[in-house]
Design an enzyme around this catalytic site. Structure first.
Site, PDB file in Angstrom:
ATOM      1  N   ARG A 238      34.686  31.131  75.802  1.00  0.00           N
ATOM      2  CA  ARG A 238      33.744  32.268  75.920  1.00  0.00           C
ATOM      3  C   ARG A 238      33.123  32.385  77.319  1.00  0.00           C
ATOM      4  O   ARG A 238      31.962  32.780  77.463  1.00  0.00           O
ATOM      5  CB  ARG A 238      32.620  32.168  74.886  1.00  0.00           C
ATOM      6  CG  ARG A 238      33.081  32.116  73.457  1.00  0.00           C
ATOM      7  CD  ARG A 238      33.795  33.391  73.033  1.00  0.00           C
ATOM      8  NE  ARG A 238      34.231  33.283  71.661  1.00  0.00           N
ATOM      9  CZ  ARG A 238      35.451  32.852  71.294  1.00  0.00           C
ATOM     10  NH1 ARG A 238      36.362  32.526  72.198  1.00  0.00           N
ATOM     11  NH2 ARG A 238      35.774  32.777  70.024  1.00  0.00           N
TER      12      ARG A 238
ATOM     13  N   SER B 213      29.394  36.848  66.004  1.00  0.00           N
ATOM     14  CA  SER B 213      28.852  35.482  65.899  1.00  0.00           C
ATOM     15  C   SER B 213      27.753  35.285  66.931  1.00  0.00           C
ATOM     16  O   SER B 213      27.954  35.572  68.108  1.00  0.00           O
ATOM     17  CB  SER B 213      29.952  34.449  66.142  1.00  0.00           C
ATOM     18  OG  SER B 213      30.885  34.530  65.103  1.00  0.00           O
TER      19      SER B 213
ATOM     20  N   GLU C  67      26.181  32.559  71.794  1.00  0.00           N
ATOM     21  CA  GLU C  67      27.382  33.225  72.317  1.00  0.00           C
ATOM     22  C   GLU C  67      26.993  34.636  72.778  1.00  0.00           C
ATOM     23  O   GLU C  67      27.494  35.147  73.768  1.00  0.00           O
ATOM     24  CB  GLU C  67      28.434  33.295  71.211  1.00  0.00           C
ATOM     25  CG  GLU C  67      29.709  33.983  71.637  1.00  0.00           C
ATOM     26  CD  GLU C  67      30.819  33.853  70.599  1.00  0.00           C
ATOM     27  OE1 GLU C  67      30.899  32.815  69.900  1.00  0.00           O
ATOM     28  OE2 GLU C  67      31.604  34.798  70.481  1.00  0.00           O
TER      29      GLU C  67
END
Ligand SMILES: Cc1cc2nc3c(=O)[nH]c(=O)nc-3n(C[C@H](O)[C@H](O)[C@H](O)COP(=O)(O)OP(=O)(O)OC[C@H]3O[C@@H](n4cnc5c(N)ncnc54)[C@H](O)[C@@H]3O)c2cc1C
Length: 317
Positions: free
Chosen positions: A179, A230, A307
Site C-alpha cells: 500500500r 478497509s 490504510e
C-alpha cells in the site's frame, strides 16, 4: 480557512492558468463524503496543466493535494489548506502484439480491467471491482486477491513535485511496498502507466472477474454506501513470503462490529470497514478508528496502521 492560504492557493492556480472550481468542498469528491473545503480546487486534464500547477504551487510554498477518485481518503473537517488538483487525465491504448496497455492516471481502474479482459489480456483481473483511478491505485500500490498494481507496471510518465515530467523506464524507481510507493513519499504524480500483460482466454478471465465481483458484493458495502474500504492495513507476514493476517480478524475478535461514533459505524459484515451512515465528520471517523485500534492494542498488543489516508490537519484533543 486562513485567508492567506486561500490567497496563495488562488495565486498558484492563476499563474498555472488553471480554472478554479466554483465550489471548493472536497466531501463530494471522496467516497466517504466527508471533509471541509480546499483553499483552491482545480480540475487538471493535461500533463502540461499538471506540471504548471505543481511548479507554481512549489514556488509559492502552497501544499498540493492530488485527488484521484477519493476512495482511499479521509479529508479533515478543516479541509485542505492548499491547492487540490482533481486529476482528469484520460486515454487507454492496448498494444495487442506486445501485450501491454498504456493508460492515463485518471482512468478508472474498473475500466482498465474491463478493457484488458475484453482484449483477452490477463494480469489485471485481480482488480475487478476495485474502486478508484489508475493513479490512486499505482500511488498506493492497490492490491487484492493476490495481485497488486506494482507487479504489472513496466513504464510510466511521472511529474515530480517541482513540476518536471520524467519518463520512468525502470519500475524499481517506484519502491513499491504494501500500500505504498515513492509517489506518495515524494508528492510525485503518476500521469500515465504501462502495464505488461499476457495472452489469456477471454471467457475464463470474465468468469474470474465475475467471481471476484461476487466476493466483493458479499463482503463490502453496497455501491452508494459511503466508505473508503478497509480502514487499517493487514498485518505484516510472520515469515518472509508468508500471508498477511487480516486486520479485520482482530477487529472482529474485539467486537468492533458493534462500535459507532455518531454516524460513523463499523460495517455489519466486515469489521475493518467504516461507513458514513449519514452526516459523520472526520472527527467521528478518527474517534471510531481510535476505539477500534485501541481495543486491538489492549487485547493483542498489536498496533494497527491506517490504510485510509488522512488529508489535512488532525483535530486537536
Ligand atoms: C468499497 C471499497 C473497496 C476497496 N477495496 C480495495 C482493495 O481491495 N484493495 C486496495 O488496495 N484498496 C481498496 N480500496 C481503496 C481504494 O479504492 C484504492 O486504494 C484505490 O486504488 C484508490 O484510488 P483513488 O483514485 O480513489 O485514489 P485517491 O483516494 O483519490 O487517492 C489515494 C492516494 O493516492 C494519491 N494519488 C491519487 N492519484 C495520484 C496520482 N495520479 N499520482 C500520485 N498520487 C496520486 C492521493 O494523493 C492519495 O494520497 C477500496 C475502497 C473502497 C471504497
Amino acid at each position: 480557512m486562513d485567508s492567506r492560504a486561500v490567497k496563495a492557493a488562488h495565486e498558484a492556480a492563476r499563474r498555472a492558468s488553471l480554472t478554479l472550481e466554483a465550489q471548493c468542498a472536497l466531501a463530494p469528491y471522496t467516497s466517504l463524503g466527508i471533509g471541509g473545503p480546499a483553499a483552491a480546487l482545480c480540475a487538471v486534464s493535461d500533463i502540461e496543466g499538471l506540471c504548471r500547477g505543481l511548479r507554481h504551487a512549489r514556488e509559492l510554498g502552497v501544499p498540493v493535494l492530488l485527488l484521484g477518485a477519493g476512495t482511499n481518503l479521509l479529508v479533515s473537517d478543516e479541509g485542505w489548506p492548499g491547492l487540490a488538483l482533481r486529476l482528469q487525465l484520460t486515454g487507454l491504448v492496448i498494444d495487442h502484439e506486445r501485450c501491454t496497455v498504456r493508460v492515463a492516471a485518471g482512468v478508472k481502474s474498473r475500466l482498465l480491467v474491463e478493457e484488458t479482459i475484453a482484449a483477452s489480456l490477463a494480469g489485471l483481473e485481480f482488480a475487478s471491482g476495485l474502486p478508484g483511478t489508475v493513479g490512486g491505485a499505482v500511488a498506493g500500490n492497490a492490491g487484492c486477491f493476490g495481485g497488486s498494481f506494482g507487479d504489472r507496471l513496466i513504464r510510466a510518465m511521472v511529474v515530480d513535485a517541482e513540476g518536471n515530467a520524467h519518463s520512468i523506464e525502470d519500475p524499481a524507481w517506484f519502491h513499491f511496498s504494501y500500500r505504498g510507493s515513492r509517489l506518495i513519499a515524494e508528492g510525485a504524480v503518476l500521469a500515465e502507466a504501462t502495464f505488461a500483460l499476457c495472452p489469456g482466454d477471454r471467457e475464463a478471465l470474465q468468469s474470474r472477474a465475475a467471481e471476484l465481483l461476487g466476493i466483493r458484493r458479499d463482503k463490502h458495502p453496497l455501491p452508494g454506501e459511503k466508505t473508503a474500504g478497509s480502514y487499517f492495513k493487514n498485518l505484516p507476514p510472520e515469515q518472509p513470503g508468508g500471508r498477511r493476517r487480516a486486520a479485520g480478524e482482530l477487529l472482529d475478535a474485539v467486537g468492533a462490529k458493534a462500535m459507532r461514533v455518531g454516524d460513523a459505524i463499523v460495517f455489519e459484515r466486515h469489521a475493518n470497514i467504516i461507513v458514513n451512515r449519514g452526516a459523520a465528520s472526520a472527527r467521528d471517523v478518527l474517534e471510531l478508528a481510535d476505539q477500534m485500534s485501541g481495543a486491538v492494542r489492549r487485547t493483542f498488543g498489536i498496533v494497527l496502521e491506517p490504510e485510509v489516508r488522512l488529508v489535512g490537519p488532525r483535530p486537536a484533543g
